[in-house]
Motif scaffolding. Structure first.
Motif, PDB file in Angstrom:
ATOM      1  N   ARG A  20       3.675 -24.885 -48.245  1.00  0.00           N
ATOM      2  CA  ARG A  20       3.776 -25.777 -49.407  1.00  0.00           C
ATOM      3  C   ARG A  20       5.024 -26.633 -49.268  1.00  0.00           C
ATOM      4  O   ARG A  20       6.024 -26.217 -48.679  1.00  0.00           O
ATOM      5  CB  ARG A  20       3.885 -24.982 -50.716  1.00  0.00           C
ATOM      6  CG  ARG A  20       2.726 -24.088 -51.049  1.00  0.00           C
ATOM      7  CD  ARG A  20       1.452 -24.818 -51.386  1.00  0.00           C
ATOM      8  NE  ARG A  20       1.567 -25.783 -52.440  1.00  0.00           N
ATOM      9  CZ  ARG A  20       0.575 -26.117 -53.269  1.00  0.00           C
ATOM     10  NH1 ARG A  20      -0.599 -25.517 -53.167  1.00  0.00           N
ATOM     11  NH2 ARG A  20       0.729 -27.033 -54.181  1.00  0.00           N
ATOM     12  N   ASN A  22       7.431 -29.320 -51.790  1.00  0.00           N
ATOM     13  CA  ASN A  22       7.702 -29.898 -53.097  1.00  0.00           C
ATOM     14  C   ASN A  22       8.630 -31.093 -52.906  1.00  0.00           C
ATOM     15  O   ASN A  22       9.818 -30.930 -52.602  1.00  0.00           O
ATOM     16  CB  ASN A  22       8.342 -28.852 -54.012  1.00  0.00           C
ATOM     17  CG  ASN A  22       8.484 -29.343 -55.439  1.00  0.00           C
ATOM     18  OD1 ASN A  22       9.233 -30.272 -55.713  1.00  0.00           O
ATOM     19  ND2 ASN A  22       7.768 -28.705 -56.359  1.00  0.00           N
ATOM     20  N   THR A 146       4.950 -21.734 -64.162  1.00  0.00           N
ATOM     21  CA  THR A 146       4.530 -22.018 -62.798  1.00  0.00           C
ATOM     22  C   THR A 146       4.085 -20.723 -62.141  1.00  0.00           C
ATOM     23  O   THR A 146       4.848 -19.761 -62.077  1.00  0.00           O
ATOM     24  CB  THR A 146       5.694 -22.616 -61.970  1.00  0.00           C
ATOM     25  OG1 THR A 146       6.160 -23.799 -62.601  1.00  0.00           O
ATOM     26  CG2 THR A 146       5.228 -22.949 -60.563  1.00  0.00           C
ATOM     27  N   ASP A 196      -8.519 -24.012 -57.382  1.00  0.00           N
ATOM     28  CA  ASP A 196      -8.083 -25.400 -57.582  1.00  0.00           C
ATOM     29  C   ASP A 196      -6.960 -25.478 -58.618  1.00  0.00           C
ATOM     30  O   ASP A 196      -5.977 -26.213 -58.442  1.00  0.00           O
ATOM     31  CB  ASP A 196      -9.253 -26.269 -58.039  1.00  0.00           C
ATOM     32  CG  ASP A 196     -10.249 -26.562 -56.932  1.00  0.00           C
ATOM     33  OD1 ASP A 196      -9.902 -26.341 -55.750  1.00  0.00           O
ATOM     34  OD2 ASP A 196     -11.379 -26.993 -57.247  1.00  0.00           O
ATOM     35  N   GLU A 197      -7.094 -24.715 -59.703  1.00  0.00           N
ATOM     36  CA  GLU A 197      -6.058 -24.708 -60.736  1.00  0.00           C
ATOM     37  C   GLU A 197      -4.754 -24.118 -60.202  1.00  0.00           C
ATOM     38  O   GLU A 197      -3.668 -24.635 -60.474  1.00  0.00           O
ATOM     39  CB  GLU A 197      -6.525 -23.917 -61.961  1.00  0.00           C
ATOM     40  CG  GLU A 197      -7.609 -24.604 -62.775  1.00  0.00           C
ATOM     41  CD  GLU A 197      -7.844 -23.899 -64.105  1.00  0.00           C
ATOM     42  OE1 GLU A 197      -6.969 -23.986 -64.985  1.00  0.00           O
ATOM     43  OE2 GLU A 197      -8.898 -23.241 -64.248  1.00  0.00           O
ATOM     44  N   ASP A 199      -3.827 -24.061 -57.075  1.00  0.00           N
ATOM     45  CA  ASP A 199      -3.305 -25.019 -56.109  1.00  0.00           C
ATOM     46  C   ASP A 199      -2.525 -26.127 -56.810  1.00  0.00           C
ATOM     47  O   ASP A 199      -1.441 -26.526 -56.363  1.00  0.00           O
ATOM     48  CB  ASP A 199      -4.468 -25.598 -55.301  1.00  0.00           C
ATOM     49  CG  ASP A 199      -3.998 -26.511 -54.184  1.00  0.00           C
ATOM     50  OD1 ASP A 199      -3.101 -26.111 -53.430  1.00  0.00           O
ATOM     51  OD2 ASP A 199      -4.536 -27.635 -54.081  1.00  0.00           O
ATOM     52  N   ALA A 200      -3.060 -26.602 -57.928  1.00  0.00           N
ATOM     53  CA  ALA A 200      -2.364 -27.640 -58.706  1.00  0.00           C
ATOM     54  C   ALA A 200      -1.040 -27.124 -59.280  1.00  0.00           C
ATOM     55  O   ALA A 200      -0.109 -27.893 -59.485  1.00  0.00           O
ATOM     56  CB  ALA A 200      -3.271 -28.131 -59.831  1.00  0.00           C
ATOM     57  N   GLN A 201      -0.981 -25.817 -59.512  1.00  0.00           N
ATOM     58  CA  GLN A 201       0.254 -25.191 -60.000  1.00  0.00           C
ATOM     59  C   GLN A 201       1.317 -25.096 -58.918  1.00  0.00           C
ATOM     60  O   GLN A 201       2.498 -24.896 -59.208  1.00  0.00           O
ATOM     61  CB  GLN A 201      -0.056 -23.772 -60.484  1.00  0.00           C
ATOM     62  CG  GLN A 201      -0.647 -23.686 -61.871  1.00  0.00           C
ATOM     63  CD  GLN A 201       0.441 -23.554 -62.921  1.00  0.00           C
ATOM     64  OE1 GLN A 201       1.426 -22.866 -62.736  1.00  0.00           O
ATOM     65  NE2 GLN A 201       0.255 -24.252 -64.020  1.00  0.00           N
ATOM     66  N   LYS A 229      -7.796 -24.706 -48.538  1.00  0.00           N
ATOM     67  CA  LYS A 229      -6.749 -25.185 -49.450  1.00  0.00           C
ATOM     68  C   LYS A 229      -5.355 -24.883 -48.913  1.00  0.00           C
ATOM     69  O   LYS A 229      -4.347 -25.266 -49.529  1.00  0.00           O
ATOM     70  CB  LYS A 229      -6.914 -24.532 -50.828  1.00  0.00           C
ATOM     71  CG  LYS A 229      -8.249 -24.778 -51.493  1.00  0.00           C
ATOM     72  CD  LYS A 229      -8.457 -26.229 -51.874  1.00  0.00           C
ATOM     73  CE  LYS A 229      -7.702 -26.606 -53.117  1.00  0.00           C
ATOM     74  NZ  LYS A 229      -8.118 -27.939 -53.641  1.00  0.00           N
ATOM     75  N   THR A 414      -8.826 -22.332 -69.366  1.00  0.00           N
ATOM     76  CA  THR A 414      -8.125 -22.850 -68.197  1.00  0.00           C
ATOM     77  C   THR A 414      -6.842 -22.051 -67.996  1.00  0.00           C
ATOM     78  O   THR A 414      -6.311 -21.439 -68.930  1.00  0.00           O
ATOM     79  CB  THR A 414      -7.763 -24.333 -68.360  1.00  0.00           C
ATOM     80  OG1 THR A 414      -6.801 -24.472 -69.424  1.00  0.00           O
ATOM     81  CG2 THR A 414      -8.997 -25.168 -68.669  1.00  0.00           C
ATOM     82  N   SER A 416      -3.938 -23.296 -67.490  1.00  0.00           N
ATOM     83  CA  SER A 416      -2.872 -23.952 -68.256  1.00  0.00           C
ATOM     84  C   SER A 416      -2.835 -23.449 -69.692  1.00  0.00           C
ATOM     85  O   SER A 416      -1.752 -23.207 -70.248  1.00  0.00           O
ATOM     86  CB  SER A 416      -3.058 -25.467 -68.234  1.00  0.00           C
ATOM     87  OG  SER A 416      -2.973 -25.967 -66.920  1.00  0.00           O
TER      88      SER A 416
END
Length: 516
Positions: A20, A22, A146, A196-197, A199-201, A229, A414, A416
């Motif tokens: 990853r 950032n 997170t 997917d969720e 991964d977005a985090q 992913k 979700t 989130s």
């Protein structure tokens, strides 16, 4: 035709890497998934690693383009790339199937030549507070909501019937009916959405467990999606269902495989799993994983049934370049079945086993305060739920696999929305000072406090569980004996003393507490 850079060098990003980056924090995490190492990068080096991670696996890393995009001199990039090659994060030749097999062989040989966990001295084995690369990355990028790692309990179904199992529906004898499958489990579309969720985090790691994850047919699709992913993943398994699929698993480059091995004696192991021949099948999987240089833990719970032979698991781990992971505190199941606690070691037995320096809960003069650690009352005693979560087969979200407090359900919500849950916040921000008794006694310094065990036994994570207190007192009493030079081993070898210890006969059947 392949393009050379100004230095005349071409590099490739190998398929056994992931990680990853950032951009906001200028930090990166990158894995060599064959060698089993991860690395943390900051500043300009992180920016370069971020570009490398944006290139598809086995793709060409063009130093010219990186130099143009970053303003970093080619000479500096070349020197940095050479370091990455040494760590297996870049290659100078396009990786082929043959080349990967040779790399695995080289790593396997190197693993055998390195000092094993057993060869380290006691001080080197003790848990340490310094951060690894994953923790450094989490500390750098994480904020209140997170999630950087997650555990998927894919199913509670299993190819073994372990007598100590903490999962809901587990049986304790052959007459009881299993209720492991009494739930509507998530499907592949659910898992792709959840991944997917995550991964977005910014999630960089997932652990697949169960039950046994290979008792769920879509586990291969889940691993394939995680690999696509570029999320590193661990697998905890007994190996029973993958005897013919070990190479297939290795080709997804798992970060770690944890295999349950309860003894070096097949009969002792099989008595725990209640499946004849299970030891032989699990060991065959361990051998194949070792030959393929897949990083491994051998996971072993110590109980009455394997008291005289559990230590052999460390010998097996040494033989196959794995690390032993011993659990010494047998607890109630997550649904409050108290039966398995009968398998727990007595304090007399613990006086010996806790002197085994292959255990994380080791008590001895080499450890600070003989294994005791002062509690910080202003902090939450556990990081569960803060940056990591556990997801049950039906999609319920818990702080961790040993803390079955529902904070939401990903079947209908979700991630989130769940992370804004007041229940989760209450747990994360409750300091130890608000616990009713935990942290207030001398023996609490020797407690491996599990708030989940409090929750299961008491229905309240702030109230002390008998299981936690029992182990804390046993460790405290042993530490003070040793401080007074009263060593219960009487200078005899651990194994010799173990063989002399009597074990308890137990009669196992499901029985539930009334508090949890």
């Amino acid at each position: 035709m392949e393009k050379s850079n100004k230095t005349g060098a071409i590099f490739y990003r190998p398929r056994w890497t992931c990680g990853r980056y950032n951009a906001k924090k200028h930090v990166a995490l990158m894995y060599n998934l064959i060698a089993g190492y991860n690395y943390f990068f900051e500043s300009y080096s992180a920016d370069v690693v971020g570009i490398i991670l944006s290139i598809e696996r086995d793709g060409i890393v063009d130093l010219d383009k990186i130099a143009e995009g970053t303003g970093i001199a080619n000479e500096s990039l070349l020197a940095f790339s050479d370091i990455l090659v040494q760590q297996g994060l870049l290659t100078t030749a396009l990786p082929t199937d043959k080349g990967i097999k040779q790399y695995r062989l080289n790593v396997a040989r190197l693993n055998l030549s390195k000092p094993s966990w057993m060869d380290k001295n006691t001080k080197e084995k003790l848990p340490i507070a310094t951060s690894n690369a994953e923790q450094q990355y989490t500390d750098a990028i994480a904020h209140k909501h997170t999630i950087t790692s997650a555990m998927f309990e894919l199913t509670y179904n299993c190819s073994e019937m372990c007598i100590h199992c903490y999962n809901p529906g587990a049986t304790r004898n052959n007459e009881e009916k299993s209720h492991r499958g009494d739930r509507v489990e998530l499907g592949i579309d659910d898992y792709r959405r959840i991944i997917d969720e995550l991964d977005a985090q910014g999630c960089f790691k997932v652990c697949l467990t169960g039950g046994d994850p290979f008792s769920k047919s879509i586990v291969w699709e889940i691993m394939d999606y995680l690999y696509q992913k570029e999320i590193a993943f661990d697998v905890f398994t007994n190996g029973q269902r993958i005897t013919k699929d070990v190479e297939r698993l290795a080709n997804y480059f798992p970060r770690l495989i944890g295999v349950s091995i309860y003894s070096g004696i097949a009969d002792d192991h099989d008595k725990i799993t209640r499946i004849k021949g299970s030891w032989n099948r699990s060991i065959e999987v361990v051998k194949e994983l070792a030959n393929l240089a897949v990083p491994m833990n051998l996971k072993c719970c110590i109980m009455q049934t394997n008291l005289h032979s559990y230590y052999m698991v460390a010998d097996i781990a040494k033989q196959y370049s794995a690390q032993p992971q011993f659990e010494i505190n047998i607890t109630e199941s997550n649904e409050g079945d108290v039966c398995a606690k009968q398998l727990r070691l007595t304090e007399e037995q613990l006086q010996v086993v806790l002197r085994d320096n292959n255990l994380a809960l080791y008590v001895g003069k080499e450890a600070p305060n003989f294994g005791g650690q002062a509690r910080i009352m202003t902090n939450n005693p556990c990081g569960a739920g803060k940056h990591t979560l556990c997801i049950t087969p039906e999609g319920n979200v818990h702080p961790c696999s040993a803390f079955p407090m529902n904070v939401g359900c990903l079947k209908t919500q979700t991630l989130s929305d769940i992370l804004l849950n007041d229940i989760l916040d209450k747990w994360i921000y409750t300091p130890l000072s608000e616990y009713s008794e935990c942290g207030k006694y001398d023996y609490c310094a020797y407690c491996n406090l599990c708030a989940g065990t409090n929750w299961i036994e008491q229905g309240d994570f702030t109230k002390p569980a008998e299981t936690n207190c029992f182990m804390a007192k046993a460790r405290y009493n042993l530490a003070h004996k040793l401080m007074e030079c009263d060593d219960p081993m009487n200078r005899e070898q651990l194994v010799e003393v173990l063989q002399k210890l009597p074990t308890k006969a137990v009669e196992l059947h499901r029985q539930f507490n009334t508090k949890g």
